[in-house]
Design a protein around this motif. Structure first.
Motif, mmCIF file in Angstrom:
data_model
loop_
_atom_site.group_PDB
_atom_site.id
_atom_site.type_symbol
_atom_site.label_atom_id
_atom_site.label_comp_id
_atom_site.label_asym_id
_atom_site.label_seq_id
_atom_site.Cartn_x
_atom_site.Cartn_y
_atom_site.Cartn_z
ATOM 1 N N ARG A 43 0.404 -39.088 20.171
ATOM 2 C CA ARG A 43 -0.867 -38.531 21.016
ATOM 3 C C ARG A 43 -0.542 -37.037 20.633
ATOM 4 N N VAL A 44 0.523 -36.241 20.848
ATOM 5 C CA VAL A 44 0.774 -34.757 20.789
ATOM 6 C C VAL A 44 1.196 -34.338 19.480
ATOM 7 N N GLY A 45 2.022 -35.171 18.491
ATOM 8 C CA GLY A 45 2.495 -34.735 17.452
ATOM 9 C C GLY A 45 4.033 -34.023 18.020
ATOM 10 N N ALA A 46 5.043 -34.252 16.781
ATOM 11 C CA ALA A 46 6.273 -33.630 17.023
ATOM 12 C C ALA A 46 6.538 -32.246 17.439
ATOM 13 N N PRO A 47 5.857 -31.514 16.672
ATOM 14 C CA PRO A 47 6.237 -29.938 17.112
ATOM 15 C C PRO A 47 5.754 -29.536 18.467
ATOM 16 N N ARG A 48 4.470 -30.185 19.009
ATOM 17 C CA ARG A 48 4.151 -29.920 20.288
ATOM 18 C C ARG A 48 4.929 -30.673 21.267
ATOM 19 N N LEU A 49 5.624 -31.628 20.959
ATOM 20 C CA LEU A 49 6.360 -32.417 21.902
ATOM 21 C C LEU A 49 7.948 -31.462 21.901
ATOM 22 N N ILE A 50 8.206 -30.995 21.061
ATOM 23 C CA ILE A 50 9.513 -30.140 20.899
ATOM 24 C C ILE A 50 9.114 -28.834 22.069
ATOM 25 N N LEU A 51 7.785 -28.236 21.637
ATOM 26 C CA LEU A 51 7.458 -27.095 22.582
ATOM 27 C C LEU A 51 7.508 -27.494 24.016
ATOM 28 N N ILE A 52 6.766 -28.674 24.494
ATOM 29 C CA ILE A 52 6.943 -29.196 25.898
ATOM 30 C C ILE A 52 8.102 -29.464 26.504
ATOM 31 N N SER A 53 8.916 -29.915 25.588
ATOM 32 C CA SER A 53 10.472 -29.960 25.997
ATOM 33 C C SER A 53 11.207 -28.667 26.135
ATOM 34 N N ALA A 54 10.952 -27.792 25.375
ATOM 35 C CA ALA A 54 11.613 -26.411 25.621
ATOM 36 C C ALA A 54 11.200 -25.831 26.973
ATOM 37 N N VAL A 55 9.897 -25.867 27.202
ATOM 38 C CA VAL A 55 9.356 -25.370 28.292
ATOM 39 C C VAL A 55 10.204 -26.085 29.613
ATOM 40 N N MET A 56 9.736 -27.521 29.436
ATOM 41 C CA MET A 56 10.486 -28.380 30.768
ATOM 42 C C MET A 56 11.779 -27.984 30.802
ATOM 43 N N THR A 57 12.625 -27.898 29.770
ATOM 44 C CA THR A 57 14.043 -27.447 29.686
ATOM 45 C C THR A 57 14.380 -26.160 30.278
ATOM 46 N N ALA A 58 13.731 -25.139 29.991
ATOM 47 C CA ALA A 58 14.046 -24.001 30.872
ATOM 48 C C ALA A 58 13.650 -24.100 32.183
ATOM 49 N N ILE A 59 12.563 -24.985 32.602
ATOM 50 C CA ILE A 59 12.562 -25.136 34.171
ATOM 51 C C ILE A 59 13.653 -25.618 34.807
ATOM 52 N N ARG A 60 13.959 -26.740 34.176
ATOM 53 C CA ARG A 60 15.500 -27.431 34.735
ATOM 54 C C ARG A 60 16.400 -26.698 34.780
ATOM 55 N N TRP A 61 16.891 -25.662 33.811
ATOM 56 C CA TRP A 61 18.156 -24.835 33.920
ATOM 57 C C TRP A 61 17.824 -23.932 35.143
ATOM 58 N N THR A 62 16.619 -23.452 35.072
ATOM 59 C CA THR A 62 16.390 -22.184 36.056
ATOM 60 C C THR A 62 16.575 -22.959 37.493
ATOM 61 N N GLY A 63 16.343 -24.057 37.592
ATOM 62 C CA GLY A 63 16.304 -24.756 39.199
ATOM 63 C C GLY A 63 17.735 -25.048 39.350
ATOM 64 N N LEU A 64 18.468 -25.337 38.397
ATOM 65 C CA LEU A 64 20.057 -25.700 38.552
ATOM 66 C C LEU A 64 20.817 -24.203 38.891
ATOM 67 N N ALA A 65 20.265 -23.321 38.456
ATOM 68 C CA ALA A 65 21.237 -22.051 38.629
ATOM 69 C C ALA A 65 20.737 -21.678 40.101
ATOM 70 N N LEU A 66 19.650 -22.283 40.803
ATOM 71 C CA LEU A 66 19.476 -21.880 42.118
ATOM 72 C C LEU A 66 19.703 -22.783 43.228
ATOM 73 N N THR A 67 20.580 -23.844 42.824
ATOM 74 C CA THR A 67 20.889 -24.736 43.994
ATOM 75 C C THR A 67 22.277 -25.627 43.590
ATOM 76 N N ALA A 68 22.748 -26.071 44.635
ATOM 77 C CA ALA A 68 23.737 -26.881 44.603
ATOM 78 C C ALA A 68 23.893 -28.053 45.184
ATOM 79 N N ASP A 69 22.596 -28.235 45.931
ATOM 80 C CA ASP A 69 22.272 -29.484 46.677
ATOM 81 C C ASP A 69 21.949 -30.548 45.744
ATOM 82 N N PRO A 70 22.748 -31.760 46.123
ATOM 83 C CA PRO A 70 22.791 -32.893 45.184
ATOM 84 C C PRO A 70 21.286 -33.587 45.070
ATOM 85 N N ALA A 71 20.578 -33.464 46.209
ATOM 86 C CA ALA A 71 19.223 -34.165 46.222
ATOM 87 C C ALA A 71 18.066 -33.108 45.091
#
Length: 392
Positions: free
Chosen positions: A270-298
């Protein structure tokens, strides 16, 4: 494949081999730092070992891939790497000083990672360049990682940290027993196009600028896991989380990863390989930023769900792209380049920068990972500008 019993047997063996290979990493990646700490090493030296140990594959992985592309002797190369890895794991309990632990880890990481490009080449060959078979085979690896992380966390909590060594050795023995059943689809003779005279497999990959930029971008996303692999268990333990709970948090991410691997072929179509890598990069950055802000297990568990992009989306996309674009006689070398950048050069830099911040501000390591993932965005834009009109 339905009418070929040998092909079916080879496919089943490949699924099982991925399960064991990644299952081994499901024990060693989260818990090897704890084994080092048990031996009296401080966090700074543990970080140095984990980061520096990524560098030997820079030489070994492309060398082994080159031999595989030129000769097709994948099975012999895998056997040699596994036997060497088994012997080195057996040396760990005998290493009495930090220097010897460092040396054993360096040697192990020169040998064991060289298996993966050979396996990946078999997997994408089994899908005849379409990536569908690869994503399901790779999902078995993620399942192995998840189950062995849970098992390892339980065994370590119940019976002691030495299970970090016993489980990998048992799985290497199982891999060796299964090796003769693997398909022989990695031989260059099975590919349609011959190598260009005078051009080595790796050089053929390096000359394809759009492919090279996509490999580099996907490598940055993968390398952004560096802090997670090296310091997150220590960080979360210091925050009061048990090893059993930490193993479950790892599993949350791996489950989302497995589910996305099954959905990846439709997403890629549907989106092609380069676009999926781009989406993955952005979502990954969101993930790491969130983990920097919390130590709550949930909250950690919720953010771990984004691993479906960090690992599955990114990995499936780059393998799909390599299968479609890399020269037929250079696919193993293209995979090896991704492996040495994502798990070697870039990962080393990621761990070093994250570790430097960890010693002063522990959550800061996750922020470094977010910047690492975002570094893929300009590379993908340049890759898009370099592609002919109408190309994926």
């Amino acid at each position: 494949m339905r009418g070929n019993p040998d092909a079916r047997q080879g496919a089943i063996a490949l699924h099982g081999f991925y399960f064991l290979y990644y299952g081994l990493q499901g024990v060693s990646i989260p818990f090897l730092p704890l084994w080092f700490a048990e031996r009296g090493l401080d966090s700074a030296f543990i970080g140095l070992i984990v980061a520096t140990a990524l560098l030997p594959k820079i030489l070994s992985t492309p060398a082994v891939a080159h031999v595989a592309d030129q000769t097709g002797r994948a099975h012999a190369l895998i056997a040699a790497a596994l036997i060497g890895s088994l012997l080195l794991y057996a040396c760990y309990p005998l290493a009495a000083t930090p220097a010897w632990l460092f040396a054993v880890t360096l040697l192990l990481n020169a040998v064991f990672p060289s298996v993966l490009p050979l396996l990946d080449r078999m997997a994408i060959a089994s899908g005849r360049g379409q990536g569908n078979s690869y994503t399901i085979i790779r999902a078995c690896g993620s399942l192995g990682f998840a189950l062995m992380t849970v098992s390892g966390g339980y065994l370590i909590k119940t019976h002691g940290v030495n299970w970090v060594m016993w489980l990998p050795m048992l799985m290497i023995v199982a891999c060796l027993a299964m090796l003769r059943l693997l398909p022989r689809a990695a031989r260059p003779a099975l590919d349609a196009a011959p190598a260009t005279p005078g051009v080595t497999p790796m050089r053929a990959v390096l000359r394809d600028r759009p492919l090279l930029l996509c490999i580099a971008a996907a490598s940055l996303v993968q390398a952004s896991n560096g802090f997670l692999y090296s310091y997150s268990t220590l960080h979360w333990t210091a925050q009061g989380l048990s090893t059993a709970l930490i193993s479950l948090l790892w599993v949350v991410g791996v489950v989302s990863e497995v589910l996305f691997f099954f959905a990846a072929p439709k997403a890629l179509a549907r989106v092609g390989a380069p676009r999926l890598i781009l989406i993955s990069a952005v979502m990954t950055a969101i993930r790491w930023t969130g983990l920097a802000l919390t130590a709550d297990p949930a909250a950690i568990a919720a953010l771990q769900l984004l691993q479906c992009f960090t690992l599955a989306g990114n990995n499936a996309a780059i393998m799909w792209h390599i299968a479609a674009r890399a020269p037929a006689t250079a696919k193993t070398s293209a995979i090896a380049l991704y492996a040495l950048l994502s798990g070697g050069v870039f990962m080393f830099a990621s761990i070093q920068l994250g570790g430097a911040l960890y010693r002063h501000y522990a959550p800061g390591g996750f922020l470094v990972m977010a910047l690492c993932a975002l570094g893929a965005v300009p590379l993908l834009r340049r890759a898009r500008a370099s592609r002919p009109a109408g190309a994926d």
